[in-house]
Structures are given as structure tokens and as C-alpha cells.
Design a protein around this motif. Structure first.
Motif, PDB file in Angstrom:
ATOM      1  N   MET A 278      23.218 -33.775   7.494  1.00 49.51           N
ATOM      2  CA  MET A 278      23.877 -34.131   8.744  1.00 49.51           C
ATOM      3  C   MET A 278      23.886 -32.939   9.696  1.00 49.51           C
ATOM      4  O   MET A 278      23.786 -33.093  10.898  1.00 49.51           O
ATOM      5  CB  MET A 278      25.309 -34.596   8.481  1.00 49.51           C
ATOM      6  CG  MET A 278      25.390 -35.989   7.890  1.00 49.51           C
ATOM      7  SD  MET A 278      27.043 -36.671   8.077  1.00 49.51           S
ATOM      8  CE  MET A 278      28.013 -35.522   7.132  1.00 49.51           C
ATOM      9  N   HIS A 279      23.982 -31.728   9.135  1.00 49.92           N
ATOM     10  CA  HIS A 279      24.041 -30.562  10.008  1.00 49.92           C
ATOM     11  C   HIS A 279      22.709 -30.348  10.720  1.00 49.92           C
ATOM     12  O   HIS A 279      22.670 -29.922  11.869  1.00 49.92           O
ATOM     13  CB  HIS A 279      24.410 -29.311   9.219  1.00 49.92           C
ATOM     14  CG  HIS A 279      24.753 -28.160  10.109  1.00 49.92           C
ATOM     15  ND1 HIS A 279      25.910 -28.110  10.848  1.00 49.92           N
ATOM     16  CD2 HIS A 279      24.069 -27.033  10.416  1.00 49.92           C
ATOM     17  CE1 HIS A 279      25.944 -26.994  11.553  1.00 49.92           C
ATOM     18  NE2 HIS A 279      24.838 -26.333  11.312  1.00 49.92           N
ATOM     19  N   ASP A 682      40.452 -36.828   5.720  1.00 49.50           N
ATOM     20  CA  ASP A 682      39.918 -36.630   7.070  1.00 49.50           C
ATOM     21  C   ASP A 682      40.834 -37.223   8.132  1.00 49.50           C
ATOM     22  O   ASP A 682      41.565 -38.179   7.887  1.00 49.50           O
ATOM     23  CB  ASP A 682      38.537 -37.281   7.210  1.00 49.50           C
ATOM     24  CG  ASP A 682      37.454 -36.550   6.428  1.00 49.50           C
ATOM     25  OD1 ASP A 682      37.774 -35.492   5.853  1.00 49.50           O
ATOM     26  OD2 ASP A 682      36.310 -37.032   6.386  1.00 49.50           O
ATOM     27  N   GLU A 686      37.803 -36.505  13.208  1.00 51.79           N
ATOM     28  CA  GLU A 686      36.839 -35.873  12.310  1.00 51.79           C
ATOM     29  C   GLU A 686      35.840 -36.894  11.784  1.00 51.79           C
ATOM     30  O   GLU A 686      34.636 -36.633  11.691  1.00 51.79           O
ATOM     31  CB  GLU A 686      37.604 -35.221  11.153  1.00 51.79           C
ATOM     32  CG  GLU A 686      36.777 -34.392  10.210  1.00 51.79           C
ATOM     33  CD  GLU A 686      37.635 -33.773   9.118  1.00 51.79           C
ATOM     34  OE1 GLU A 686      37.075 -33.029   8.291  1.00 51.79           O
ATOM     35  OE2 GLU A 686      38.854 -34.034   9.089  1.00 51.79           O
ATOM     36  N   ASP A 689      33.332 -37.717  14.456  1.00 54.84           N
ATOM     37  CA  ASP A 689      32.354 -36.634  14.607  1.00 54.84           C
ATOM     38  C   ASP A 689      31.295 -36.680  13.507  1.00 54.84           C
ATOM     39  O   ASP A 689      30.102 -36.477  13.762  1.00 54.84           O
ATOM     40  CB  ASP A 689      33.062 -35.277  14.594  1.00 54.84           C
ATOM     41  CG  ASP A 689      33.856 -35.011  15.858  1.00 54.84           C
ATOM     42  OD1 ASP A 689      33.597 -35.685  16.870  1.00 54.84           O
ATOM     43  OD2 ASP A 689      34.744 -34.134  15.825  1.00 54.84           O
ATOM     44  N   LYS A 690      31.729 -36.959  12.283  1.00 55.59           N
ATOM     45  CA  LYS A 690      30.777 -36.959  11.167  1.00 55.59           C
ATOM     46  C   LYS A 690      29.829 -38.152  11.229  1.00 55.59           C
ATOM     47  O   LYS A 690      28.647 -38.032  10.889  1.00 55.59           O
ATOM     48  CB  LYS A 690      31.541 -36.931   9.840  1.00 55.59           C
ATOM     49  CG  LYS A 690      32.216 -35.580   9.581  1.00 55.59           C
ATOM     50  CD  LYS A 690      33.008 -35.558   8.293  1.00 55.59           C
ATOM     51  CE  LYS A 690      33.625 -34.182   8.051  1.00 55.59           C
ATOM     52  NZ  LYS A 690      34.469 -34.147   6.835  1.00 55.59           N
ATOM     53  N   LYS A 693      27.362 -37.365  13.901  1.00 57.92           N
ATOM     54  CA  LYS A 693      26.406 -36.374  13.402  1.00 57.92           C
ATOM     55  C   LYS A 693      25.345 -37.043  12.541  1.00 57.92           C
ATOM     56  O   LYS A 693      24.145 -36.768  12.665  1.00 57.92           O
ATOM     57  CB  LYS A 693      27.147 -35.294  12.608  1.00 57.92           C
ATOM     58  CG  LYS A 693      26.253 -34.177  12.097  1.00 57.92           C
ATOM     59  CD  LYS A 693      27.017 -33.209  11.201  1.00 57.92           C
ATOM     60  CE  LYS A 693      27.938 -32.324  11.982  1.00 57.92           C
ATOM     61  NZ  LYS A 693      28.519 -31.235  11.148  1.00 57.92           N
ATOM     62  N   TYR A 699      27.773 -34.212  19.655  1.00 59.06           N
ATOM     63  CA  TYR A 699      29.198 -33.886  19.599  1.00 59.06           C
ATOM     64  C   TYR A 699      29.743 -33.811  21.021  1.00 59.06           C
ATOM     65  O   TYR A 699      29.032 -33.377  21.922  1.00 59.06           O
ATOM     66  CB  TYR A 699      29.385 -32.542  18.887  1.00 59.06           C
ATOM     67  CG  TYR A 699      30.798 -32.022  18.919  1.00 59.06           C
ATOM     68  CD1 TYR A 699      31.736 -32.478  17.995  1.00 59.06           C
ATOM     69  CD2 TYR A 699      31.198 -31.113  19.887  1.00 59.06           C
ATOM     70  CE1 TYR A 699      33.048 -32.022  18.044  1.00 59.06           C
ATOM     71  CE2 TYR A 699      32.500 -30.658  19.944  1.00 59.06           C
ATOM     72  CZ  TYR A 699      33.419 -31.114  19.016  1.00 59.06           C
ATOM     73  OH  TYR A 699      34.714 -30.667  19.059  1.00 59.06           O
ATOM     74  N   SER A 734      38.168 -40.465   4.599  1.00 64.00           N
ATOM     75  CA  SER A 734      37.019 -39.881   3.917  1.00 64.00           C
ATOM     76  C   SER A 734      36.109 -40.943   3.316  1.00 64.00           C
ATOM     77  O   SER A 734      34.885 -40.863   3.418  1.00 64.00           O
ATOM     78  CB  SER A 734      37.492 -38.919   2.819  1.00 64.00           C
ATOM     79  OG  SER A 734      36.395 -38.353   2.151  1.00 64.00           O
ATOM     80  N   LYS A 737      34.096 -42.735   6.037  1.00 64.23           N
ATOM     81  CA  LYS A 737      33.024 -41.865   6.524  1.00 64.23           C
ATOM     82  C   LYS A 737      31.863 -41.835   5.543  1.00 64.23           C
ATOM     83  O   LYS A 737      30.696 -41.963   5.928  1.00 64.23           O
ATOM     84  CB  LYS A 737      33.577 -40.461   6.770  1.00 64.23           C
ATOM     85  CG  LYS A 737      32.554 -39.415   7.141  1.00 64.23           C
ATOM     86  CD  LYS A 737      32.154 -38.552   5.940  1.00 64.23           C
ATOM     87  CE  LYS A 737      33.338 -37.820   5.377  1.00 64.23           C
ATOM     88  NZ  LYS A 737      32.981 -36.998   4.203  1.00 64.23           N
TER      89      LYS A 737
END
Length: 859
Positions: A278-279, A682, A686, A689-690, A693, A699, A734, A737
Motif C-alpha cells: 500500500m505504501h 483504527d 485512519e 486513508d488506508k 492508499k 491522501y 481494523s 479496513k
């Protein structure tokens, strides 16, 4: 200027608080020592610095109004320690209207050694953590201290070997003496290089600070009596390195792994040690500007594109792809690229940007690179596609290279340009550079090169160091009372002045000023904000500098970057806040002395970001001799409802939904809160955002997921509603997500095209269903007549509509903050600060930032 002017100097770059007080002798350019003190800090610099400063001035019989200059150690050293000293100094100097002069913390150590009789060759070795040190060599003679090299950070073992090799080779004349707090850890490593000085000579001292300031005065690099020259906005810490996130980003991008820029998934077969994450998606997403151009560090996958453009714009002096790719992994290099929509230079913003980068169909339109050596960045290359010129691309690229170089320890910039290219020379002159000579026959066709050099401040741009000068344009456009919001670039951020909070637009005469007048500061995350409120609760100014552009390519807030940007922006934001309020009040000027109090968010949030706001606010409040008011950030979000509905009052149930918090609160009275339930993992923001991503939407996730969801079917995918029937008011995001990310990965693995709108709509529906269910439980349990929202996610249109439907069904009043007040802002902090000021709830100089705070506990 007072008849007898003084300089206050302090440093907290390591585990010692060093303070000096000196009398300024203009005729001799001398700083005559009055008092000095050193105190072991033990990670308590923010709680002890101003306490000790205040005591020293009292003992010396010096009034704060007699301080013409604040001198601060800029580092290098502990990032947090340097930041505390810098923010405190900025606040104090700005409130005093005094000059702010920075000196190297390593030079201060060297001057302390000189004052103690040390002469000859000296190396100061300061601890940089991570088994690294900041090593600088000096020559000390009776005339003073002479620095021999620029600041840098290296592994302790490497620095020791360099000094030992120099000593054994006989290259240097005279024995080397070593000092600095790095010797506490690495004495054995450095002992073979020379003589280790006593421990009492290893830390900065008040005396050393005053001597370093005096040396800067006498050499013409500073004038402690010139406040205009030394505007507090322009001084920044010495870092010597990029943030960890940026360093890791450069490592990833230097690997030649072609990726689809939209998804982060490899288009070519991945290497064995690489997999898409994801990053990866976020790293390759940057926000486009008004021309649809995105700026991001150059990656090896585009080396061929750079080489192609090189051949087009550089002719026989062009680099090939191998030379470009070889540059990217080097720690002393910084390379940036500009990308635009493949639809052509007149296509406008990239399609589907929605605040995130549209990397689909992008093409390289510009690039620039620099090498940092001995405190200077040498611009190696800068090129722009001819079809995309006159859009400020070259200026943006060179500014980004220079900004990185500043963080790597550079202070000046140099480059070569063809003697015949008068247009380019004029452009570089506009950045503050000037010709210092020529290189005969430098280019392959034997044309001469003009060598140009200048300070980094001009190359980066005045707005990029937090000055408020560029904000004058902002005030010009807000003169029309009908304009609700305007923006300008300050510290490289979008600075917004929001006038929508107060219906009363006309300026009121100064004589009708309602006391108290309070300036409040918010810096808990990635927004640097300041607001001024009067005694009637009118927000006279509300200014926010957003850092979104700096964090967008990482897919979330990077704490270290956030803290650095707060340091850059905070003076400019407060200057603008004071000026806008003065305009609203019909006053020519409003100063810190005109205020009655200073408020600041002290918790909860990112502690490195909070530290900047707290230290700055304390410095300003101390200097202006005003009470300091601490504010809980979460309470601020509840008060934000008063911005849209001034008659709002408890009792009420509040849904706090943001990037870091998800909770339901029973507001029994102002200051009387009971948390009914909170997330166990989470937060809602958050999770947004995930998911964003994972989808490559960029973002912040909330707006882009919401925009995509509006086009989708919320019933298309049945995502889990965690804890919806748990019987309590706790939340869990969590699992949801993870379920969404797993669905996305499975669809990609099966080769199916993602229906992004349906995924977003279905995810959003799962979040909202749980939030509404729990809100209904809270309203039934408490019997509260009002329901309200707070936090960035409170701007979500689906959530707002769902709460509206619920409140209508339950015959409960719904109060929601205006969209501009949902995110972090200082207006809400000012509203809390006003109440706390009236209650006499003031904080002392020992106040510190806190990452966590219990909303139920009084403070």
C-alpha cells in the motif's frame, strides 16, 4: 530600542540547557557577558527552559523589554531538543519584536573550549544517535575559532577512521584535540585520533553562546540590533539529513522497478525481494497543481525519459540514462521530477485528480538534480520540456532541490549556465543568485559557462521559510467583505484565511474592542493554525497553513515532516493572524502586547508537532507577559459546533470522528464529559486513508473516497459491520479496513478491473451504518436533546446525511460545524481558550506537550 540593550541566548541541542545573557555594545560589536547558566535537562528541556530563563533575567535585574536580540543554538543535535529551543526562541523574538539570530551548537562548544584556553586543532564530535555523529573540525588561535568544514552526519566509526587516518598520515599540523557529547559513547573509537578534552568542555554553554553571537556580529554575518534583518520567520534548524520517510522513499525510488503509477503494482516482473505494498501506491502519488503538474522525487524507472529530454534540451552535453540512474542512490544527491497529464500542455489538471495525483497517462515534463558538498548545493541539471515552459516548472523544481539541500546542511547554491543564455541568467538572478566568474570552454562546444551563486533562502523562496511578506497579497483580496476564504503560499504550504465563521464582516472601531483578546495556536497534526477571538466570541481571524501536499505522496501524515513544517510556518501564520485581526478591528497594527492571553493545543496529538506549538506559545506568552491557556484538542472539536451555531450548549452527545480518534462523548456541560465508547483499534479517518492508499487514490483519504463513493453503489459489496451488535458503544475499524484491502488484492490477483466507486461506496456504507447505530444507542441512553459532530470525518456528506436522518427520526436537534471547521483549526481552540481564560485556568512555563490526554479528566 532600549537605552541598554541585551541579548538572551539559549541552546537545548543535547541533554544540557545552556543560557547566556549579554549586554550589547554597538560601538565595539561586542556582547559583554552578564550571566550564564547550564542545567542538566534529562529530556526536560521544554519544562525547564523558560523557567530557567525567567529566573536568570530576574536575578540579573534585566527586564524583558530590554532584550533586543534572542540568540538560539540551531543544532545539529537532538531533533526534539533543537526544535524546543527554536520554537521557544521564535515565539519570544516575535512577541518582543526582537532580532532572532541562530548559531551552530557545535560552534558554541568550540567557543567554550576557546574561552577555556584551548588552542590549536579541535574536532567537535556531537552525538547524532543511530551510531552516528556530527563531526566538525576547527582551528583555534588567539584571534578566535575558525570552522574548517560544514555540518554533516556520518557513522561514528567512519568519522573516527577519518580523524585517525589524518593523524597517522601527518597531513595536519599539530595534535588534534577532541570534544563534544558524542565522546560519551564513542571515546574509545576517537581516542587514537588525539587528546580527549575534559567532560566539562563537551556541551554548549551560555558563555559559548555569547561568544558565538559576538563572532557572528564582528564578521558581519549577524547584527543583533537589526530585527528586520533577523526576522524570526527566516531562521530554521540545522538538520543535516532528510526525514526517515524521505530517505526511505529515495531508496525505493532508486531501484529500477517500473510500477503502474496508479496502483503501485509492478508492470514488469518484480525482483525476488520486491513486492507491491500500500505504501508503494502512496509514494507514487503527489497532488497536482493548478496546471495539472505533479512534483515528486525522480525514480529510476524514469531515467530513460530524463535521458530523452536531455538529448532534446541539452544537445551534446546530455547525460544518458545510466548516468542519471547512477545519481539517484547517492546520499549527497537530490533529484526531483515534474509530471503532467499526457493529454498535452493545455489539458489542464490531470483527469480524476480529486486532490490526489492522477498518475494515469502522465509524462515527464521537467527534472532537476543537485549535489550537496561542503555546505553548498551544486545544481547539476535542470531541464523543462519546451512545450510546458512558462508554467513555473523550473522554479518549482529548483526550489524543491534547494529545500532538500537545506535539510542536508547546505546554506548556498551554485550552478553553471551558458554565457549566451541570458534568459536563464536573468531567471537565476531573480532567485537571488549572482555571477562569480566564468569557466572558459566549459561546454562540449567550447562555449564559456557563467558560474552563479546565491543563498538558499532566495532559491527556495521567501514564502518557503515562513515569512508573512507574501501574505500581503492575501490581505489585498480579502478586503472585499463578500470574500469568505482566500489562500496564499506560506512555508510552501497553502495558507487559508477563513472569514466564514463570523457573520459580522464590517470592521469595528478599536474603541469598541471587546476584551479579552486571545490568540490561539493549533499544531497537533499537519495543520499550522492560529486564530484570534474577542470577548464576545467573535473570531477576528482564523488562519490555517495546510501541509497536505508534503504528506500526500506518503499516503498519510509523516510526524517528522509535520514537525519540521510547523517550525517553518508558525511565525508566518501568527503574523498573518495578527494582521487580519487588525484589519477586522480597523486598527493599523495589532501586536502581541495588545493581546490578553495566548492559547495553545497541548494534547492530544503527534508529540513532535505539539511540542512546536507549545514551545512557541510559551515563548510568546512569556515575552509579552500574558497568561498561557492550554487546550485539549478534542474539546476544541466539540467547541467547533459553536462556530456554526453560536447558541449551541450542552447537554449533547458528540460524535468525534477524525484521523486519530473515533468516540462518542456525553457532553453534560462545558468541561464535563463522559466517554461512552471509543475505537479499540483504527480510527474512522485512519481507515479512510488506508483504503484510499490501497486503491491508489492518494491522501487524505476521506475526500477522495467520498467523491468516488458518490458515483458507486453502496450495496454492491457486503463489507463487515464490526461490533454493530456488540451491545456497547465501542468501535472497531481494523477488520473492515483489512476486509476492503483483501477484496482489492483478490480482485487484482484474479485479473479483474476494480470498480472503485462501488468499493468506496460500500466501504463508506459499512462505516456509516455502525456510526449511526452507536449514535442512536448513545442518544437513547443519555436522553440528550442535541447531537453534534467533531473532527475531520465530520465533513463526510454521507455521514452528515445519515445523522440528519437519525436526528429527525428521534426528534433530536442536530448541530454540525461548518465544513471549514471540521478539520484541525485554531478557531475552535480559541473558543475553548476564551472560556478557560475567564475561569482563570492558566498554565505555567513548565507546561509540556502530551501525546495522550483523558477527555474525562479536568485540566
Amino acid at each position: 530600542m532600549p537605552e541598554t540593550a541585551y541579548a538572551l541566548a539559549f541552546d537545548t541541542a543535547n541533554e544540557v540547557i545552556s543560557i547566556g545573557l549579554g549586554r550589547l555594545n554597538a560601538a565595539a560589536c561586542a556582547v559583554e557577558p552578564v550571566a550564564a547558566v547550564e542545567v542538566a535537562a534529562h529530556r526536560a528541556s521544554n519544562t525547564q527552559l523558560l523557567v530557567r530563563v525567567d529566573a536568570l533575567l530576574r536575578e540579573s535585574g534585566v527586564e524583558r523589554g530590554q532584550l533586543a536580540c534572542v540568540c538560539v543554538g540551531r543544532g545539529p543535535g537532538s531533533f526534539t531538543g533543537v526544535r524546543i529551543a527554536m520554537a521557544t526562541a521564535k515565539g519570544a523574538a516575535q512577541a518582543l519584536g526582537a532580532a532572532l539570530v541562530g548559531v551552530s551548537s557545535l560552534d558554541v562548544v568550540a567557543w567554550h573550549a576557546w574561552a577555556s584556553g584551548v588552542r590549536g586543532r579541535l574536532a567537535v564530535v556531537a552525538d547524532a544517535m543511530r551510531k552516528e555523529v556530527y563531526p566538525v573540525r576547527y582551528a583555534l588561535d588567539d584571534a578566535g575559532v575558525h570552522r574548517l568544514e560544514a555540518d554533516r552526519v556520518v557513522k561514528a566509526q567512519v568519522a573516527a577512521h577519518e580523524l585517525v587516518d589524518e593523524a597517522s598520515s601527518g597531513a595536519a599540523v599539530g595534535a588534534l584535540q577532541l570534544t563534544g557529547d558524542g565522546l560519551a559513547k564513542y571515546a574509545e573509537l576517537f581516542a587514537p585520533a588525539g587528546t580527549l578534552l575534559p567532560e566539562e568542555l563537551r556541551a554548549p554553554t551560555g558563555r559559548g553562546l555569547l561568544l558565538a553571537l559576538q563572532d557572528a556580529w564582528r564578521t558581519g554575518t549577524a547584527d543583533p540590533l537589526d530585527a528586520q534583518r533577523h526576522n524570526p520567520a527566516f531562521l530554521l534548524p540545522v538538520y543535516t539529513r532528510l526525514s526517515d520517510a524521505e530517505e526511505n522513499e529515495r531508496i525505493r525510488l532508486a531501484k529500477n522497478d517500473p510500477k503502474n503509477l496508479a496502483t503501485g503494482v509492478q508492470d514488469a516482473a518484480p525482483r525476488r525481494d520486491q513486492r507491491a505494498t500500500m505504501h508503494d501506491t502512496a509514494v507514487l502519488n503527489a497532488r497536482p497543481d493548478e496546471h495539472g503538474i505533479t512534483y515528486k522525487p525522480l525514480d529510476a524507472a524514469h531515467a530513460e525519459d530524463v535521458a530523452a529530454m536531455e538529448s532534446q534540451v541539452m544537445g551534446s552535453d546530455a547525460w544518458n540514462a545510466a548516468l542519471v540512474a547512477d545519481e539517484l542512490p547517492r546520499a549527497d544527491r537530490t533529484w526531483w521530477a515534474a509530471y503532467a497529464s499526457g493529454e498535452g500542455p493545455d489539458a489542464g489538471p490531470a483527469a480524476g485528480s480529486e486532490g490526489a495525483s492522477s498518475a494515469r497517462g502522465t509524462v515527464l515534463v521537467g527534472y532537476a538534480g543537485g549535489m550537496v558538498i561542503d555546505g553548498q548545493v551544486q545544481i547539476l541539471k535542470i531541464g523543462t520540456d519546451p512545450a510546458w515552459r512558462r508554467r513555473g516548472i523550473a522554479r518549482q523544481l529548483i526550489s524543491r532541490v534547494a529545500s532538500d539541500a537545506r535539510d542536508l546542511g547546505a546554506t548556498t547554491c551554485s550552478l553553471e549556465v551558458r554565457a549566451s543564455n541570458v534568459g536563464a541568467q536573468a531567471f537565476y538572478e531573480s532567485l537571488g543568485m549572482h555571477s562569480i566568474g566564468k569557466r572558459p570552454h566549459y561546454y562540449s562546444d567550447r562555449e564559456d559557462a557563467v558560474i552563479m551563486e546565491g543563498p538558499l533562502q532566495g532559491v527556495i523562496g521567501s514564502s518557503a521559510v515562513g515569512g508573512a511578506a507574501d501574505a500581503k497579497a492575501l490581505r489585498a483580496v480579502t478586503e472585499d467583505a463578500g470574500i469568505q476564504e482566500s489562500s496564499v503560499d506560506v512555508a510552501g504550504m497553502t495558507l487559508r484565511v477563513d472569514e466564514a465563521h463570523d457573520a459580522q464582516k464590517a470592521a469595528q472601531p478599536a474603541a469598541q474592542l471587546e476584551r479579552p483578546l486571545i490568540l490561539a495556536i493549533e499544531s497537533s497534526c499537519d495543520e499550522t493554525a492560529a486564530a484570534i477571538i474577542d470577548g464576545k466570541g467573535n473570531l477576528l481571524s482564523d488562519v490555517v497553513a495546510s501541509q497536505i501536499d508534503f504528506h500526500s505522496r506518503f499516503g498519510g501524515v509523516v510526524p517528522e515532516i509535520a514537525s519540521r513544517k510547523h517550525i517553518e510556518a508558525i511565525c508566518g501564520v501568527c503574523d498573518e493572524c495578527l494582521d487580519v485581526a487588525a484589519q477586522r478591528l480597523g486598527m493599523e497594527r495589532l501586536t502581541w502586547a495588545d493581546l490578553d492571553g495566548v492559547g495553545v493545543t497541548y494534547a492530544p496529538g503527534l508529540v513532535g508537532a505539539l511540542v512546536v506549538g507549545v514551545a512557541f506559545a510559551k515563548g510568546a506568552a512569556w515575552a509579552a507577559d500574558k497568561p498561557l491557556v492550554g487546550v485539549n484538542h478534542l474539546e476544541g472539536h466539540m467547541y467547533a459546533n459553536k462556530i456554526g451555531a453560536p447558541d449551541f450548549a450542552p447537554p449533547a452527545v458528540v460524535s468525534l470522528v477524525s484521523g486519530g480518534n473515533t468516540m462518542l462523548v456525553h457532553m453534560r456541560g462545558w468541561g464535563d464529559y463522559r466517554v461512552l465508547g471509543a475505537t479499540i483499534d483504527d480510527a474512522v479517518g485512519e481507515a479512510f486513508d488506508k483504503v484510499a492508499k490501497a486503491l491508489g487514490l492518494g491522501y487524505p483519504g476521506g475526500p477522495v473516497v467520498s467523491a468516488q463513493g458518490a458515483k458507486g453503489n453502496p450495496k454492491a459489496i457486503e463489507f463487515p459491520r464490526a461490533m454493530m451488535h456488540s451491545g456497547d458503544m465501542r468501535f472497531s475499524l481494523s477488520g473492515l479496513k483489512t476486509a476492503v484491502v483483501t477484496y482489492i488484492n483478490n480482485e487484482r490477483a484474479a485479473g479483474r478491473e476494480l470498480n472503485v466507486p462501488d468499493i468506496c461506496a460500500s466501504f463508506e456504507a459499512a462505516v456509516v451504518d455502525v456510526q449511526v447505530k452507536k449514535a442512536e444507542m448513545a442518544l437513547r441512553e443519555t436522553g440528550a436533546p442535541t447531537f453534534c459532530l467533531g473532527g475531520g470525518v465530520a465533513a463526510n456528506p454521507v455521514l452528515r446525511a445519515a445523522y440528519g436522518k437519525l436526528c429527525k427520526k428521534m426528534h433530536v436537534r442536530l448541530v454540525m460545524p461548518p465544513l471549514s471547521a471540521c478539520g484541525d483549526n485554531a478557531g475552535m481552540i480559541a473558543l475553548v481558550a476564551l472560556d478557560r481564560f475567564r475561569q482563570g485556568k492558566f498554565y505555567g512555563l513548565e507546561t509540556d506537550a502530551q501525546a495522550h490526554a483523558d477527555l474525562e479528566q479536568e485540566y
